[in-house]
Design a protein around this motif. Structure first.
Motif, short mmCIF file in Angstrom:
data_model
loop_
_atom_site.label_atom_id
_atom_site.label_comp_id
_atom_site.label_asym_id
_atom_site.label_seq_id
_atom_site.Cartn_x
_atom_site.Cartn_y
_atom_site.Cartn_z
N ILE A 117 44.90 44.30 43.13
CA ILE A 117 44.32 45.22 43.74
C ILE A 117 42.81 45.91 43.21
CG2 ILE A 117 44.70 47.80 44.15
CD1 ILE A 117 47.72 47.08 44.43
N PHE A 118 42.52 46.27 41.97
CA PHE A 118 41.76 46.66 41.54
C PHE A 118 40.13 45.70 41.28
CE2 PHE A 118 44.58 50.26 39.90
CZ PHE A 118 44.43 50.78 41.21
N VAL A 119 40.70 44.38 41.20
CA VAL A 119 39.56 43.47 40.84
C VAL A 119 39.63 42.08 41.80
CG1 VAL A 119 38.36 41.76 39.26
CG2 VAL A 119 39.55 44.06 38.38
N GLY A 120 40.75 41.69 42.03
CA GLY A 120 40.90 40.32 42.77
C GLY A 120 40.52 40.59 44.29
N ILE A 121 41.01 41.48 44.80
CA ILE A 121 40.52 41.61 46.26
C ILE A 121 39.13 42.26 46.36
CG2 ILE A 121 40.90 43.05 48.30
CD1 ILE A 121 44.01 43.22 47.57
N PRO A 122 38.58 43.30 45.64
CA PRO A 122 37.14 43.35 45.76
C PRO A 122 36.13 42.08 45.57
CG PRO A 122 38.22 45.20 44.58
CD PRO A 122 39.26 44.09 44.72
N VAL A 123 36.77 41.41 44.37
CA VAL A 123 35.77 40.31 43.99
C VAL A 123 35.80 39.18 45.19
CG1 VAL A 123 35.65 38.35 42.23
CG2 VAL A 123 35.92 40.61 41.41
N LEU A 124 36.93 39.03 45.70
CA LEU A 124 36.94 38.04 46.62
C LEU A 124 36.29 38.38 47.99
CD1 LEU A 124 40.66 36.81 46.82
CD2 LEU A 124 38.79 35.67 46.22
N LYS A 125 36.45 39.89 48.33
CA LYS A 125 35.58 40.23 49.27
C LYS A 125 34.12 39.97 49.02
CE LYS A 125 34.80 44.40 52.15
NZ LYS A 125 35.12 45.98 52.07
N TYR A 126 33.76 40.41 47.69
CA TYR A 126 32.10 40.39 47.27
C TYR A 126 31.84 38.84 47.50
CZ TYR A 126 28.07 39.87 44.49
OH TYR A 126 26.88 39.84 44.02
#
Length: 227
Positions: A117-126
């Protein structure tokens, strides 16, 4: 790119591998319960409650600004109370498999959904939307932090499971205290040292505490607590 890849490996790869491992070992329920415990305690309860106070309580805002040390401690304590209570409730009332391996997978589930939630999804989006950034240090640090956070969640989960198995509340208190200290340090250190130094010290403290707690769980496993 290496930092980005490492962050994805930890925050996305570990949850996927852990899910497959849980299925193979027929311990999917503990793994899923760990995920649910985090989502309920943090995403559904604690974070919305703190957001509500931040938007609607002048006393809360004044306290956060005038007493930053105590406020950081308060945030750490709420994290410990909400998450460790959720772990206990999930294990005590919904988890029938209570051996060490189930506690291990419960902890991975708890830490994995947090990482996702806090790293994986934002990093993939980036990774799929942003332009190339050659500086991967922030991503690498995020990956390191999530790795040791997962290790810590495994250790804390097994300690709480020990409380359930042995029916001793003291282990829940130990888990809450440990969780509180680690989270509070994240907010306290930047008050006294530079941001760059604080990041390094926080990661070192997290790693030391996580490894120490996990080592304790290995010791109690060898003692046969869950047999």
């Amino acid at each position: 790119m290496l930092g980005l890849a490492f962050a994805i490996l930890i925050s996305v790869g570990i949850p996927i591998m852990a899910f497959l491992y849980a299925c193979k070992k027929r311990r999917l329920i503990p793994f899923l319960l760990g995920m649910v415990a985090f989502v309920v305690s943090q995403v559904m309860l604690r974070i919305p409650l703190l957001d509500f106070l931040d938007r609607n309580s002048t006393d809360y805002i004044f306290f956060s600004l005038s007493h930053p040390f105590l406020f950081a401690t308060f945030l750490g304590l709420t994290a410990g109370l909400f998450e460790e209570t959720a772990r206990f409730v999930a294990m005590r009332f919904f988890m029938k498999q209570r051996e060490w391996q189930s506690g291990f997978l419960f902890g991975i589930g708890h830490g994995s959904i947090e990482a996702l939630i806090f790293v994986g999804i934002p990093v993939l989006k980036y990774a799929f939307t942003a332009t190339f950034n050659p500086f991967g240090a922030p991503f690498f640090i995020g990956g390191v932090e999530r790795f040791f956070a997962i290790i810590l969640h495994i250790g804390l989960s097994i300690i709480v499971l020990q409380a359930v198995v042995q029916r001793k509340i003291v282990y829940i208190l130990v888990a809450i205290l440990t969780h509180t200290v680690v989270n509070a340090i994240v907010g306290i250190l930047p008050l006294y040292i530079s941001a760059d130094d604080a990041v390094v010290v926080i990661e070192v403290v997290l790693a030391v505490v996580a490894l120490a707690v996990f080592s304790y769980t290995i010791w109690i496993k060898r003692k046969g607590i869950f047999e």
